[in-house]
Design a protein around this motif. Structure first.
Motif, PDB file in Angstrom:
ATOM      1  N   GLN A   1      32.521  62.750  16.720  1.00 39.43           N
ATOM      2  CA  GLN A   1      31.525  62.095  17.454  1.00 39.43           C
ATOM      3  C   GLN A   1      30.748  61.452  16.481  1.00 39.43           C
ATOM      4  O   GLN A   1      30.200  60.340  16.816  1.00 39.43           O
ATOM      5  CB  GLN A   1      30.597  62.921  18.587  1.00 39.43           C
ATOM      6  N   MET A   2      30.254  61.851  15.425  1.00 37.70           N
ATOM      7  CA  MET A   2      29.430  61.351  14.525  1.00 37.70           C
ATOM      8  C   MET A   2      30.179  59.888  13.870  1.00 37.70           C
ATOM      9  O   MET A   2      29.461  58.941  13.894  1.00 37.70           O
ATOM     10  CB  MET A   2      29.158  62.158  13.550  1.00 37.70           C
ATOM     11  N   TYR A   3      31.372  60.256  13.529  1.00 37.83           N
ATOM     12  CA  TYR A   3      32.138  58.981  12.702  1.00 37.83           C
ATOM     13  C   TYR A   3      32.258  57.894  14.116  1.00 37.83           C
ATOM     14  O   TYR A   3      32.105  56.537  13.723  1.00 37.83           O
ATOM     15  CB  TYR A   3      33.653  59.539  12.352  1.00 37.83           C
ATOM     16  N   ASP A   4      32.601  58.097  15.193  1.00 35.24           N
ATOM     17  CA  ASP A   4      32.968  57.215  16.117  1.00 35.24           C
ATOM     18  C   ASP A   4      31.676  56.403  16.640  1.00 35.24           C
ATOM     19  O   ASP A   4      31.527  55.136  16.805  1.00 35.24           O
ATOM     20  CB  ASP A   4      33.516  57.979  17.650  1.00 35.24           C
ATOM     21  N   GLU A   5      30.354  57.196  16.545  1.00 36.52           N
ATOM     22  CA  GLU A   5      29.380  56.506  17.128  1.00 36.52           C
ATOM     23  C   GLU A   5      28.639  55.421  15.871  1.00 36.52           C
ATOM     24  O   GLU A   5      27.943  54.638  16.175  1.00 36.52           O
ATOM     25  CB  GLU A   5      28.281  57.450  17.428  1.00 36.52           C
ATOM     26  N   LEU A   6      28.976  56.094  14.592  1.00 34.13           N
ATOM     27  CA  LEU A   6      28.463  55.199  13.518  1.00 34.13           C
ATOM     28  C   LEU A   6      29.451  53.780  13.643  1.00 34.13           C
ATOM     29  O   LEU A   6      28.967  52.882  13.302  1.00 34.13           O
ATOM     30  CB  LEU A   6      28.793  56.160  12.209  1.00 34.13           C
ATOM     31  N   LEU A   7      30.643  54.029  13.671  1.00 31.33           N
ATOM     32  CA  LEU A   7      31.544  52.769  13.631  1.00 31.33           C
ATOM     33  C   LEU A   7      31.211  51.877  14.811  1.00 31.33           C
ATOM     34  O   LEU A   7      31.194  50.569  14.656  1.00 31.33           O
ATOM     35  CB  LEU A   7      32.984  53.315  13.881  1.00 31.33           C
ATOM     36  N   ALA A   8      30.887  52.648  15.978  1.00 30.29           N
ATOM     37  CA  ALA A   8      30.762  51.528  17.242  1.00 30.29           C
ATOM     38  C   ALA A   8      29.337  50.933  17.038  1.00 30.29           C
ATOM     39  O   ALA A   8      28.861  50.296  17.743  1.00 30.29           O
ATOM     40  CB  ALA A   8      30.764  52.637  18.383  1.00 30.29           C
ATOM     41  N   GLY A   9      28.237  51.490  16.323  1.00 28.20           N
ATOM     42  CA  GLY A   9      27.063  51.150  16.172  1.00 28.20           C
ATOM     43  C   GLY A   9      26.013  51.732  16.955  1.00 28.20           C
ATOM     44  O   GLY A   9      24.926  51.108  17.171  1.00 28.20           O
ATOM     45  N   THR A  10      26.426  52.821  17.827  1.00 33.00           N
ATOM     46  CA  THR A  10      25.423  53.371  18.554  1.00 33.00           C
ATOM     47  C   THR A  10      24.547  54.290  17.850  1.00 33.00           C
ATOM     48  O   THR A  10      23.191  53.960  18.336  1.00 33.00           O
ATOM     49  CB  THR A  10      26.539  54.564  19.281  1.00 33.00           C
ATOM     50  N   ILE A  11      24.605  54.767  16.679  1.00 29.95           N
ATOM     51  CA  ILE A  11      23.627  55.059  15.675  1.00 29.95           C
ATOM     52  C   ILE A  11      23.685  54.244  14.370  1.00 29.95           C
ATOM     53  O   ILE A  11      25.048  53.680  14.088  1.00 29.95           O
ATOM     54  CB  ILE A  11      23.786  56.563  15.587  1.00 29.95           C
ATOM     55  N   GLU A  12      22.700  54.425  13.581  1.00 28.65           N
ATOM     56  CA  GLU A  12      22.749  53.614  12.241  1.00 28.65           C
ATOM     57  C   GLU A  12      23.134  54.612  11.199  1.00 28.65           C
ATOM     58  O   GLU A  12      23.932  54.251  10.309  1.00 28.65           O
ATOM     59  CB  GLU A  12      21.277  52.904  12.013  1.00 28.65           C
TER      60      GLU A  12
END
Length: 839
Positions: free
Chosen positions: A670-681
């Protein structure tokens, strides 16, 4: 040997008041009142001058004060309780056997010899047992050794106080000392054998010899390797003894009681101690009476009473003084006492015996010898020590994992643990493990020899929950990328470090820098650029005024031409490249010097600031390290934190002050996916995994700044786990031999992505593209100016190609006319703008 000593005094014609010494024998059964009763009857019936014995410490603690009451010495040959050494408490007590204080000292040196650090003690609940434990505890404390626990064997109901198996199995030590009489030692061993507590896992040290004939032969393999420490006589340790006295005593024994006589080599050591105790009393009596031989009265006199406690030996002090100064070489070694202690000065020897399997069964064999106050040494007849488990390698005192079955929880998380489902030859799907943790487990298994039962922790459990499961007993240990924290240490234990760790900031790679066509102007502020422009305009005007009358390069032109060339002159000198004419006047040269000074400072400052701006532009990212996070450069809800991890603990304690205002994450994916999606910085990740992910998996993720919250990964164990030391020692061994470092290189230093942490020092075109655009504009304007200046000539050339049907005469005429006009126009231009082409 007691009777032999008295009878030998008869042979040596030793008499007291002209009479041979007599004796009375009373055999005690361990009851302290019975021992006192026997002594009381002897005093009533005989003129008693001394008591040899009793054997047991608990009996001596009662008989010795009785001897003090009567004024007669009590000399024991087997009571070893250290409390009996107190001369003030027991002024008439002596003994020829070494005190347990000496035995404890010899034990300390034995432990030091074999690098043992701790032990458990099983002891009988009487003066002998408690006194021995007290002495061992004191000696161990002084030498920084540890008695981890004591187990009482109750001689009343012949059982243990507590659960012996639980006590020994849960103890962190595997050295067991039994401080009990022979009869109780046999019972203790049999119970321990029944509980499978004797054998390869435990090393037993006995204080009393026992016969193994009554033990089941199926237990013999478990008993081999057991140790026995017992006091011995001087002949055993190659110290001089009175052999003549010994031979005479043995001859008497054989002559008078041949049915009880053993061979000379099988005489019990306590029998020899008894002989020396008796002979010391005989020698003292002889010395006492020889000093009073000229007196008409008897050298011995008594106050008699029908109540035994009212009887009294009148020459008590004289006899005690004689005993304290008596010195002779006895059958056990040199015998000498002092007035300050009840113990003999010299003659304390011990033998360490090892239980071997021989043709006739099991037998103790001497392997080491001890002469107080020296160290253990190898006897002249050397025998090899066979340790429990039929090994020649000395055991450790700590609890060992060898042969122990462990339920081991492992945590999925590449590259620490890679879990793959593969299909075998039969078509069945099986789970295959790999990774740093799996390789480490195999190394530890091969090195230690434990039996693992592998259990993969559920992926929906947080690290905090997994750690708690060890405390709850779901696993014996957990091996994974588990950070050691203070909160977790309150619940469980941790091994030595299996991986050096720190937290890292993981983020998307920074986007390319934006194109700024005017970036080359940024080294100076707008006001400074205006000032520089105004300066060279001002300097140009001043230069024109100073030089226009005296400089040949200026005097032939118009006012506008002179001004433009003067400004050009100042611009060329400010930027440091000069122009095609020089100042001719002193004032002009002085002004030029000022321009040079401006050039020196402005060009150097511009160059330095431009280089700095370009460097910053190359390295600029969202953040540069953890300090930017703490300084709120990124909103808290744009920071992803995995719940139930050490990252969450750090965030709450160091960044938010306990406020859970972050973006919650539950898995690494989930961390990798949301970093790549720009959800988190950004997010926090352990260093090893972060390097693996950015080097091998996600090439468009990168690490920012250096590591922080430096810590370690450890194997999770129960609190105060008894195998903790064995596990730690083996982990340290792997580290010292470089095997942990080899695993780190294998799993964390292979790279398939470009190095995201190295910034190129080369300046890209886009960084200074505005400068080249500006130059392109200037070059276009220069070309347009050129065309403007040559517009008439170009017009003539164009006319030639546009009107090709005219006669040659007309063409020539036309050209001539145009040329003439052009020439005239050129002259007119030269009149208006002299030397403009030079500009």
């Amino acid at each position: 040997m007691f009777k032999a000593a008295v009878l030998l005094s008869h042979q040596y014609n030793i008499t007291i008041d002209g009479e041979f010494l007599g004796w009375q024998v009373a055999e005690t059964t361990g009851g302290i009142i019975d021992a006192l009763s026997d002594a009381c009857r002897a005093v009533l019936n005989l003129n008693t001058v001394g008591i040899i014995g009793p054997e047991l410490s608990r009996e001596s603690q009662l008989v010795a004060p009785f001897g003090e009451k009567l004024g007669i010495p009590v000399i024991s040959y087997a009571s070893t309780d250290p409390d009996l050494s107190d001369k003030k408490t027991y002024p008439t007590f002596y003994r020829t056997v070494p005190s347990d204080d000496t035995a404890a000292s010899s034990l300390v040196k034995l432990f030091i010899r074999y690098n043992w650090t701790s032990c458990s003690i099983i002891y009988q609940n009487d003066a002998f047992g408690s006194g021995g434990v007290k002495a061992i505890n004191q000696a161990f404390n002084q030498s920084k050794l540890t008695v981890t626990q004591t187990v009482i064997f109750d001689i009343g109901y012949l059982g243990f106080r507590g659960d012996l198996k639980v006590s020994l199995v849960n103890s962190p030590t595997r050295i067991v000392i039994v401080w009990a009489e022979s009869i109780y030692t046999s019972i203790i061993l049999q119970k321990a054998l029944d509980l499978n507590l004797v054998g390869p896992s435990f090393t037993w040290i006995l204080s009393s010899s026992v016969s193994f004939d009554s033990f089941n032969k199926t237990f013999q393999e478990n008993l081999i390797g057991m140790l026995l420490i017992e006091p011995v006589v001087g002949s055993v340790v190659n110290v001089p003894i009175n052999q003549t006295l010994l031979d005479s005593a043995l001859n008497i024994w054989q002559q008078y009681e041949n049915e009880t006589y053993p061979r000379s080599t099988n005489v019990d050591y306590y029998a020899l101690f008894a002989f020396d105790a008796t002979w010391a009393l005989i020698q003292s009596l002889q010395k006492l009476c020889s000093s009073t031989i000229n007196n008409s009265s008897s050298c011995l006199s008594f106050v008699k009473s029908s109540f035994c406690f009212d009887n009294r030996f009148n020459q008590s002090n004289l006899l005690l003084d004689a005993l304290s100064t008596t010195q002779f070489l006895g059958v056990s070694g040199p015998v000498q006492f002092t007035s300050n202690s009840t113990n003999r000065i010299n003659g304390s020897y011990y033998s360490l015996k090892n239980l071997h399997s021989v043709a006739s069964g099991l037998s103790f064999v001497s392997v080491l010898e001890y002469v107080d106050p020296g160290n253990w040494r190898t006897p002249l007849k050397e025998n090899v020590i066979i340790w429990p488990g039929n090994t020649l390698t000395s055991p450790s005192s700590r609890a060992l994992l060898k042969g122990v079955t462990l339920r081991i929880g492992i945590i999925r998380g590449p590259p620490f643990l890679i879990v793959e489902n593969i299909t075998d030859n039969t078509g069945q799907t099986i789970i295959q493990y790999n990774g740093y943790i799996w390789n480490l487990l195999n190394l530890l298994k091969d090195k230690i020899g434990f039996n693992p039962i592998i259990q993969l922790a559920p992926s929906n459990q947080t690290y905090t929950q997994i750690v708690q499961s060890v405390n709850d007993g779901a696993y014996d240990i957990v091996v994974g990328d588990v950070t050691v924290t203070s909160n977790r240490r309150e619940l469980v234990g941790f091994s030595n470090a299996i991986f050096d760790n720190s937290l890292r900031i993981i983020m998307r790679k920074s986007p390319d820098i934006s194109v700024d066509l005017l970036s080359f102007l940024k080294p100076f502020s707008r006001n400074l650029w205006i000032l520089v422009f105004a300066t060279f305009i001002y300097a140009g005007i001043l230069m024109c005024i100073i030089e226009r009358k005296d400089n040949k390069g200026l005097e032939s032109g118009s006012i506008l031409s002179q001004f433009v060339l003067s400004v050009w002159y100042c611009f060329g000198n400010i930027v440091g490249y000069g122009v095609e004419f020089n100042a001719r006047t002193a004032a002009g040269r002085f002004l030029t010097a000022g321009l040079y000074i401006l050039s020196l400072i402005l060009v150097a400052s511009y160059t330095a600031n431009l280089a700095s701006d370009l460097t910053i532009a190359k390295s600029q990212g969202v953040i540069s390290g953890i300090d930017d996070i703490k300084n709120k450069k990124i909103p808290n809800n744009r920071i992803g934190i995995r719940v139930g991890t050490a990252s969450e603990d750090y965030y709450l304690s160091e960044i938010s002050g306990g406020n859970k205002n972050y973006h919650p994450l539950y898995t690494r994916q989930q961390m990798y996916d949301e970093l790549l999606a720009g959800t988190i910085e950004v997010s926090f990740l352990d260093d090893g995994i972060a390097q693996y992910v950015t080097n091998d998996i996600y090439c468009n993720l990168t690490l920012a700044g250096n590591g922080f919250d430096v810590g370690i990964f450890g194997i999770v164990t129960p609190k105060q786990w008894l195998y903790a030391q064995d596990l730690d020692v083996n982990i340290l061994s792997l580290r010292e031999t470089g095997q942990l470092e080899d695993l780190r290189q294998k799993w964390f230093e292979q790279k398939h992505c470009s190095d995201s942490t190295v910034t190129s020092t080369a300046i890209e075109i886009k960084a200074i593209s505005g400068l080249f655009v500006t130059f392109a504009v200037i070059s276009v304007l220069s070309f347009l100016l050129f065309l403007w200046m040559k517009r008439l000539m170009i017009k003539g050339y164009l006319s030639k190609f546009i009107c090709p049907n005219k006669s040659s005469t007309e063409q020539k005429y036309s050209i001539k006319r145009r040329g003439s006009k052009t020439s005239q126009h050129s002259q007119n231009n030269q009149t208006v703008l002299p030397n403009f082409s030079g500009f």
